[in-house]
Write a protein that holds these residues in place. Structure first.
Motif, short mmCIF file in Angstrom:
data_model
loop_
_atom_site.label_atom_id
_atom_site.label_comp_id
_atom_site.label_asym_id
_atom_site.label_seq_id
_atom_site.Cartn_x
_atom_site.Cartn_y
_atom_site.Cartn_z
N PRO A 75 0.83 -1.21 0.00
CA PRO A 75 0.00 0.00 0.00
C PRO A 75 0.87 1.26 0.00
N VAL A 76 0.55 2.18 -0.90
CA VAL A 76 1.31 3.42 -1.04
C VAL A 76 0.52 4.57 -0.40
N ILE A 77 1.18 5.28 0.49
CA ILE A 77 0.59 6.46 1.13
C ILE A 77 1.35 7.68 0.60
N VAL A 78 0.60 8.67 0.10
CA VAL A 78 1.26 9.88 -0.39
C VAL A 78 1.24 10.94 0.71
N ASN A 79 2.40 11.50 0.99
CA ASN A 79 2.55 12.56 2.00
C ASN A 79 2.34 13.91 1.30
N VAL A 80 1.21 14.52 1.62
CA VAL A 80 0.76 15.73 0.91
C VAL A 80 1.23 17.00 1.62
N CYS A 81 1.87 17.89 0.86
CA CYS A 81 2.36 19.15 1.43
C CYS A 81 1.71 20.33 0.72
N GLY A 82 1.85 21.51 1.30
CA GLY A 82 1.33 22.71 0.65
C GLY A 82 1.90 23.95 1.30
N GLU A 83 2.09 24.98 0.50
CA GLU A 83 2.52 26.27 1.02
C GLU A 83 1.36 26.97 1.72
N ASP A 84 0.13 26.64 1.24
CA ASP A 84 -1.06 27.20 1.87
C ASP A 84 -2.17 26.16 1.79
N ASP A 85 -3.30 26.46 2.42
CA ASP A 85 -4.40 25.48 2.48
C ASP A 85 -4.87 25.05 1.10
N GLY A 86 -4.90 26.01 0.18
CA GLY A 86 -5.35 25.70 -1.17
C GLY A 86 -4.46 24.67 -1.84
N GLU A 87 -3.15 24.81 -1.66
CA GLU A 87 -2.23 23.85 -2.28
C GLU A 87 -2.37 22.47 -1.63
N PHE A 88 -2.50 22.43 -0.30
CA PHE A 88 -2.73 21.14 0.37
C PHE A 88 -3.93 20.42 -0.28
N ALA A 89 -5.03 21.15 -0.43
CA ALA A 89 -6.26 20.55 -0.97
C ALA A 89 -6.07 20.11 -2.41
N GLU A 90 -5.37 20.93 -3.18
CA GLU A 90 -5.17 20.61 -4.59
C GLU A 90 -4.31 19.36 -4.76
N VAL A 91 -3.19 19.29 -4.00
CA VAL A 91 -2.30 18.13 -4.10
C VAL A 91 -3.02 16.88 -3.61
N ALA A 92 -3.79 17.02 -2.52
CA ALA A 92 -4.55 15.87 -2.01
C ALA A 92 -5.52 15.38 -3.07
N GLY A 93 -6.17 16.30 -3.76
CA GLY A 93 -7.12 15.93 -4.81
C GLY A 93 -6.46 15.15 -5.93
N ILE A 94 -5.27 15.59 -6.32
CA ILE A 94 -4.53 14.92 -7.40
C ILE A 94 -4.27 13.45 -7.05
N PHE A 95 -3.79 13.22 -5.83
CA PHE A 95 -3.40 11.84 -5.49
C PHE A 95 -4.58 11.00 -5.02
N SER A 96 -5.65 11.65 -4.57
CA SER A 96 -6.86 10.92 -4.22
C SER A 96 -7.44 10.25 -5.46
N ALA A 97 -7.20 10.85 -6.61
CA ALA A 97 -7.75 10.33 -7.85
C ALA A 97 -6.95 9.16 -8.43
N MET A 98 -5.83 8.82 -7.80
CA MET A 98 -4.99 7.74 -8.34
C MET A 98 -5.34 6.40 -7.70
#
Lengths: 256, 303
Positions: B95-118
């Motif tokens: 199982p692969v877990i992606v560690n999601v980072c962001g400079e601000d809340d918007g980036e956190f949500a965007e990066v999470a969205g990208i990897f949630s779709a994989m």
């Protein structure tokens, strides 16, 4: 790359605080190329925690030879080990100096920077014209000199800062003349940062192809911790461990 | 033989050993050493949307049984990581877990969205606790209100389980853990590194350009174990414990204070195949202590 339990067969103390280890590590020895390095766990305890990087002086399966200077706690612990002790060794790591058949190669070694260049000379001397420029603070800083003299080099040029051996001065003092008379196609260098920085100012990429092997503090040695980053002239970072340790000399941002 | 499976509620891992973000590259680097399928899961090195160069050197400073780092989340960006994960999937089923980072809340949500779709990604870990991004070590996990807001926003964007990685540098880590739980986190993982300082006496300045750095390694284990114990008693979601684990016994210590699983970090740097040894030691230790499965001791610390 593998983690092998090496057995120390010989530990020698040389001049100038240098040490040499002969280690049976057959699988690493079989794979090691000039320029590669290893990460050694100097103690089985959790302090010091990290392995230490060491260049490979020589590899003749089933043995590798390490050559190092006692500089801190890790190397001091290592220097206390002797015949019959074992060590966890991860390697061979990093890229290497390529063999360049037919090319005239000038090896430029400062102090303990001799390690990968000795390996190179030993592996390839006789198959291509090699010249060596080797310098240090004084005679004691060049304990491998007798062995280097035994290699079939086309030319050997020695410098010492105190004049105790060879010509007096920094090895870079002799560089221009050697480049002019021996006309190398390629330079391979390893040594203190200040020496490499000076080489980067003196050697012109349109005249010679220049590669340098870098030393760095490392956490892992195989690319995962990103602790050994070095800055390039383009402003980006490169990992010395798995993108190096050999880089084009001109690619690195040297201190001015 | 003891059953090593680790129940996280929303899923069950083969065993409780997960490799920690930032200490395991993108998994591929460890393929020469062992078959990643033996692990409970792996966490990818933290990722932002775009590539990041990381902090200027020096980035490491060794301390007694510890390591200070100021890497600064160097990484190739989300696009490249997607490629790496797809490539890795061909070589392992871990199982692969992606560690999601962001400079601000918007980036956190965007990066999470990208990897949630994989499909290749099992779950996400929200890295709200890296001390090496902002000057002075500030991070969202130091503030319960910010954590609540951010976790809620990320949860709205994703369909995968979300682990929220907490900082030991919060004044009240229990309050932050509870905020994450209330906002919908499926699990919390703790601890990220402790803020530390190393100085260069000659230059009269910090060793690090960013002044402070993050301490990990065996030196922090008692401090981390205490925080994991405190959080385990105050939240209902599963807790993934980490900090200074180097042995099977260390893993069982974390389970005893209530962790459902653990992450191993710094040990991967100096012993690439450490996970193999540690999983073997858990098995041997459980057999020796006649523990049939982890639930038998989980949270059973007498205090």
């Amino acid at each position: 790359m593998l983690d092998e339990r090496g057995l120390i067969e010989e530990a020698r103390s040389l001049d100038g605080g240098y040490y040499q280890l002969k280690i049976a590590a057959p699988r690493i020895a079989a794979a090691a190329k000039p320029g590669n390095f290893v990460m050694v766990r100097v103690s089985p305890s959790l302090d010091p925690l990290l392995r230490r990087p060491f260049g490979i002086l020589e590899s003749r399966p089933p043995h590798i030879w390490l050559y190092y200077q006692v500089l801190g706690r890790g190397t001091r612990l290592l220097s206390a080990l002797g015949h019959g002790d074992s060590l966890d060794i991860l390697g061979p790591l990093g890229n290497s100096f390529a063999e360049m058949p037919g090319k005239r190669v000038l090896l430029i070694a400062g102090g303990r920077g001799i390690v990968p260049l000795f390996h190179y000379a030993q592996a390839y001397a006789g198959r291509q014209p090699l010249f060596m420029l080797y310098g240090g603070r004084g005679r004691a800083d060049l304990p491998l000199l007798d062995r280097i003299k035994a290699l079939p080099l086309r030319g050997l040029f020695i410098f010492s800062e105190d004049g105790s051996i060879g010509q007096k001065g920094l090895l870079t003092d002799g560089l221009e003349k050697i480049v002019r008379t021996e006309r190398p196609d390629i330079t391979l260098s390893c040594g203190p940062e200040a020496m490499l920085a000076r080489l980067a100012r003196m050697l012109k990429p349109e005249k010679t192809e220049n590669h340098a092997s870098l030393e760095a503090l490392m956490g892992c040695g195989f690319g995962v911790c990103h602790g050994c980053a070095v800055q390039t002239v383009a402003g980006s970072y490169r990992k010395v461990c798995d993108e190096g340790p050999v880089f084009p000399l001109e690619e690195i941002r040297w201190p001015t | 033989m003891a059953d090593l499976s680790a129940n996280l509620g929303f899923c069950t891992l083969k065993n409780p050993v997960i490799t920690a973000s930032g200490t395991f590259g993108y998994g591929e680097e460890f393929l020469p050493f062992y078959d990643l399928d033996i692990l409970g899961a792996i966490v990818m090195k933290g990722i932002f949307k775009e590539p990041r160069p990381g902090n200027p050197p020096p980035r490491l400073h060794e301390t007694p049984a510890g390591l200070l780092n100021s890497i600064g989340l160097a990484g190739p960006g989300s696009g490249k990581l997607q490629e790496i994960i797809r490539r890795l999937r061909a070589k392992t089923t871990v199982p692969v877990i992606v560690n999601v980072c962001g400079e601000d809340d918007g980036e956190f949500a965007e990066v999470a969205g990208i990897f949630s779709a994989m499909d290749e990604v099992a779950m996400l870990e929200l890295n709200i606790s890296c001390p090496n991004v902002k000057k002075g070590g500030a991070c969202p996990a130091q503030d319960a209100k910010h954590t609540f807001r951010l976790v809620r926003r990320v949860k709205e964007r994703i369909r995968k389980p979300l682990i929220v990685k907490l900082s030991p540098n919060a004044a009240d880590i229990v309050a932050v853990a509870q905020a994450a739980e209330e906002a919908g986190a499926d699990a919390v993982s703790l601890v990220n590194t402790f803020l530390g300082l190393a100085v260069d006496l000659d230059k009269r300045q910090s060793v690090f350009a960013n002044t402070l750095a993050g301490l990990s390694g065996p030196a922090i284990k008692p401090l981390a174990l205490k925080l994991v114990w405190e959080v385990c008693r105050q939240v209902r979601i599963p807790v993934i414990g980490m900090g200074g684990i180097t042995s099977g016994r260390d893993v069982l210590d974390y389970i005893l204070v209530g962790a459902a699983a653990v992450q191993i970090g710094t040990v991967n740097f100096y012993e690439p195949a450490a996970a193999v040894r540690i999983i073997g030691e858990i098995q041997a230790e459980m057999d020796k202590l006649k523990i049939k499965d982890l639930s038998e001791i989980r949270g059973q610390l007498q205090a």
